[in-house]
Design a protein around this motif. Sequence first.
Motif, PDB file in Angstrom:
ATOM      1  N   LEU A   9       0.851  -1.184   0.000  1.00  8.18           N
ATOM      2  CA  LEU A   9       0.000   0.000   0.000  1.00  8.18           C
ATOM      3  C   LEU A   9       0.889   1.236   0.000  1.00  8.18           C
ATOM      4  O   LEU A   9       1.834   1.325   0.800  1.00  8.18           O
ATOM      5  CB  LEU A   9      -0.905   0.017   1.232  1.00  8.18           C
ATOM      6  CG  LEU A   9      -1.961  -1.082   1.327  1.00  8.18           C
ATOM      7  CD1 LEU A   9      -2.758  -0.928   2.623  1.00  8.18           C
ATOM      8  CD2 LEU A   9      -2.899  -1.044   0.126  1.00  8.18           C
ATOM      9  N   GLU A  10       0.588   2.165  -0.884  1.00  9.94           N
ATOM     10  CA  GLU A  10       1.341   3.415  -0.960  1.00  9.94           C
ATOM     11  C   GLU A  10       0.588   4.464  -0.156  1.00  9.94           C
ATOM     12  O   GLU A  10      -0.574   4.764  -0.441  1.00  9.94           O
ATOM     13  CB  GLU A  10       1.504   3.822  -2.417  1.00  9.94           C
ATOM     14  CG  GLU A  10       2.295   2.778  -3.214  1.00  9.94           C
ATOM     15  CD  GLU A  10       2.407   3.100  -4.685  1.00  9.94           C
ATOM     16  OE1 GLU A  10       1.574   3.883  -5.186  1.00  9.94           O
ATOM     17  OE2 GLU A  10       3.320   2.564  -5.337  1.00  9.94           O
ATOM     18  N   VAL A  11       1.237   4.982   0.861  1.00 13.84           N
ATOM     19  CA  VAL A  11       0.570   5.843   1.846  1.00 13.84           C
ATOM     20  C   VAL A  11       1.342   7.138   2.028  1.00 13.84           C
ATOM     21  O   VAL A  11       2.550   7.205   1.791  1.00 13.84           O
ATOM     22  CB  VAL A  11       0.432   5.112   3.201  1.00 13.84           C
ATOM     23  CG1 VAL A  11      -0.389   3.839   3.029  1.00 13.84           C
ATOM     24  CG2 VAL A  11       1.788   4.767   3.790  1.00 13.84           C
ATOM     25  N   LEU A  31       1.709  -7.759   3.898  1.00 23.44           N
ATOM     26  CA  LEU A  31       1.274  -6.391   3.657  1.00 23.44           C
ATOM     27  C   LEU A  31       2.450  -5.463   3.898  1.00 23.44           C
ATOM     28  O   LEU A  31       3.028  -5.440   4.989  1.00 23.44           O
ATOM     29  CB  LEU A  31       0.117  -6.006   4.586  1.00 23.44           C
ATOM     30  CG  LEU A  31      -0.397  -4.577   4.410  1.00 23.44           C
ATOM     31  CD1 LEU A  31      -1.091  -4.410   3.067  1.00 23.44           C
ATOM     32  CD2 LEU A  31      -1.334  -4.188   5.542  1.00 23.44           C
ATOM     33  N   ARG A  32       2.810  -4.704   2.882  1.00 24.83           N
ATOM     34  CA  ARG A  32       3.917  -3.771   2.986  1.00 24.83           C
ATOM     35  C   ARG A  32       3.406  -2.352   2.785  1.00 24.83           C
ATOM     36  O   ARG A  32       2.358  -2.135   2.191  1.00 24.83           O
ATOM     37  CB  ARG A  32       4.993  -4.116   1.951  1.00 24.83           C
ATOM     38  CG  ARG A  32       5.588  -5.505   2.140  1.00 24.83           C
ATOM     39  CD  ARG A  32       6.629  -5.842   1.103  1.00 24.83           C
ATOM     40  NE  ARG A  32       7.224  -7.143   1.350  1.00 24.83           N
ATOM     41  CZ  ARG A  32       8.193  -7.675   0.617  1.00 24.83           C
ATOM     42  NH1 ARG A  32       8.674  -7.006  -0.428  1.00 24.83           N
ATOM     43  NH2 ARG A  32       8.684  -8.866   0.910  1.00 24.83           N
ATOM     44  N   LEU A  33       4.202  -1.404   3.276  1.00 24.31           N
ATOM     45  CA  LEU A  33       3.841   0.008   3.192  1.00 24.31           C
ATOM     46  C   LEU A  33       5.015   0.788   2.626  1.00 24.31           C
ATOM     47  O   LEU A  33       6.168   0.502   2.955  1.00 24.31           O
ATOM     48  CB  LEU A  33       3.483   0.547   4.577  1.00 24.31           C
ATOM     49  CG  LEU A  33       2.359  -0.176   5.323  1.00 24.31           C
ATOM     50  CD1 LEU A  33       2.340   0.254   6.782  1.00 24.31           C
ATOM     51  CD2 LEU A  33       1.006   0.094   4.669  1.00 24.31           C
ATOM     52  N   ARG A  34       4.733   1.790   1.802  1.00 25.93           N
ATOM     53  CA  ARG A  34       5.787   2.690   1.358  1.00 25.93           C
ATOM     54  C   ARG A  34       5.186   4.065   1.094  1.00 25.93           C
ATOM     55  O   ARG A  34       4.000   4.201   0.763  1.00 25.93           O
ATOM     56  CB  ARG A  34       6.501   2.152   0.125  1.00 25.93           C
ATOM     57  CG  ARG A  34       5.710   2.125  -1.159  1.00 25.93           C
ATOM     58  CD  ARG A  34       6.569   1.547  -2.281  1.00 25.93           C
ATOM     59  NE  ARG A  34       5.808   1.393  -3.516  1.00 25.93           N
ATOM     60  CZ  ARG A  34       5.978   0.396  -4.367  1.00 25.93           C
ATOM     61  NH1 ARG A  34       6.887  -0.539  -4.133  1.00 25.93           N
ATOM     62  NH2 ARG A  34       5.255   0.328  -5.461  1.00 25.93           N
ATOM     63  N   GLN A  88     -12.798   1.965   6.314  1.00 24.45           N
ATOM     64  CA  GLN A  88     -11.763   2.612   5.516  1.00 24.45           C
ATOM     65  C   GLN A  88     -10.647   3.048   6.449  1.00 24.45           C
ATOM     66  O   GLN A  88     -10.876   3.745   7.438  1.00 24.45           O
ATOM     67  CB  GLN A  88     -12.321   3.812   4.757  1.00 24.45           C
ATOM     68  CG  GLN A  88     -11.336   4.400   3.753  1.00 24.45           C
ATOM     69  CD  GLN A  88     -12.024   5.327   2.767  1.00 24.45           C
ATOM     70  OE1 GLN A  88     -13.109   5.845   3.022  1.00 24.45           O
ATOM     71  NE2 GLN A  88     -11.393   5.547   1.625  1.00 24.45           N
ATOM     72  N   ALA A  89      -9.431   2.603   6.144  1.00 24.98           N
ATOM     73  CA  ALA A  89      -8.267   2.949   6.954  1.00 24.98           C
ATOM     74  C   ALA A  89      -7.938   4.425   6.794  1.00 24.98           C
ATOM     75  O   ALA A  89      -8.323   5.057   5.801  1.00 24.98           O
ATOM     76  CB  ALA A  89      -7.071   2.102   6.536  1.00 24.98           C
ATOM     77  N   PRO A  90      -7.212   5.014   7.738  1.00 27.18           N
ATOM     78  CA  PRO A  90      -6.822   6.426   7.617  1.00 27.18           C
ATOM     79  C   PRO A  90      -6.048   6.732   6.337  1.00 27.18           C
ATOM     80  O   PRO A  90      -6.101   7.862   5.844  1.00 27.18           O
ATOM     81  CB  PRO A  90      -5.966   6.656   8.864  1.00 27.18           C
ATOM     82  CG  PRO A  90      -6.465   5.666   9.861  1.00 27.18           C
ATOM     83  CD  PRO A  90      -6.830   4.454   9.057  1.00 27.18           C
ATOM     84  N   ASP A  91      -5.336   5.739   5.788  1.00 28.09           N
ATOM     85  CA  ASP A  91      -4.587   5.964   4.547  1.00 28.09           C
ATOM     86  C   ASP A  91      -5.472   5.915   3.311  1.00 28.09           C
ATOM     87  O   ASP A  91      -5.017   6.199   2.207  1.00 28.09           O
ATOM     88  CB  ASP A  91      -3.467   4.930   4.408  1.00 28.09           C
ATOM     89  CG  ASP A  91      -3.997   3.512   4.297  1.00 28.09           C
ATOM     90  OD1 ASP A  91      -4.313   3.084   3.173  1.00 28.09           O
ATOM     91  OD2 ASP A  91      -4.102   2.824   5.319  1.00 28.09           O
ATOM     92  N   GLY A  92      -6.760   5.535   3.469  1.00 26.94           N
ATOM     93  CA  GLY A  92      -7.699   5.520   2.361  1.00 26.94           C
ATOM     94  C   GLY A  92      -8.060   4.149   1.840  1.00 26.94           C
ATOM     95  O   GLY A  92      -9.045   4.000   1.094  1.00 26.94           O
ATOM     96  N   ALA A  93      -7.297   3.115   2.179  1.00 29.20           N
ATOM     97  CA  ALA A  93      -7.605   1.763   1.722  1.00 29.20           C
ATOM     98  C   ALA A  93      -8.890   1.268   2.382  1.00 29.20           C
ATOM     99  O   ALA A  93      -9.157   1.554   3.552  1.00 29.20           O
ATOM    100  CB  ALA A  93      -6.457   0.820   2.033  1.00 29.20           C
TER     101      ALA A  93
END
Length: 208
Positions: A9-11, A31-34, A88-93
């Motif tokens: 997920l791009e956040v 699950l990865r984040l960048r 909906q997560a705070p990052d929008g997903a």
Amino acid sequence: MTSIDTITLEVSDPAAAERFYTAAFGLDGRLRLRGSQEPTTGFRGFTLSLLVSQPADVNALIDAALDAGATVRKPVAKSLWGYGGVVQAPDGAIWKVATSAKKDAGPATRRVDDIVLLLGVADVAASKRFYLDRGLTVAKSFGRMYVEFATGPNQLKLALYRRRALAKDAGVSPDGTGSHRIAVGGAAEPFTDPDGFTWETTAITATP
């Protein structure tokens, strides 16, 4: 390519997103984040589903997500197919937590049995052919509405759904522009599918 290895997920704020996902779902390295500042508005064209074994686990995961800062898109409720809700997560997903069970078999464990990435596509038949050409095999297919691809045990699952139907299922408007803010890991060579979803070559560490 026969499966998904990772989802990235791009956040806008990776540190904040990591705190959220650790508190809400406790997901492992799949699950990865960048960080990303790519413009995006509205529905990003995908949802992630956490499939669990009983209603108590749905409640526990949804409550944890809300406590960590998520927003309700569809309240937890019973339906013909089972029990679930959408946040909906705070990052929008957008995340759906669901079970096909109608009754609890024991206390909540918060264990996630399956993670499903649902891509909202313009033409399910065309996208199905695209992914078949890249080595996936179909597990379930419902005409031009829905396709689920086969995976091995404990692997991330991939499904295709008509974009408007997916947005309706998530409780949001289908309108959206800009970046999807997601990348899928598992391709032998990087590619972009007909709806703009990007796949990357991903090396993962085997777990015993």
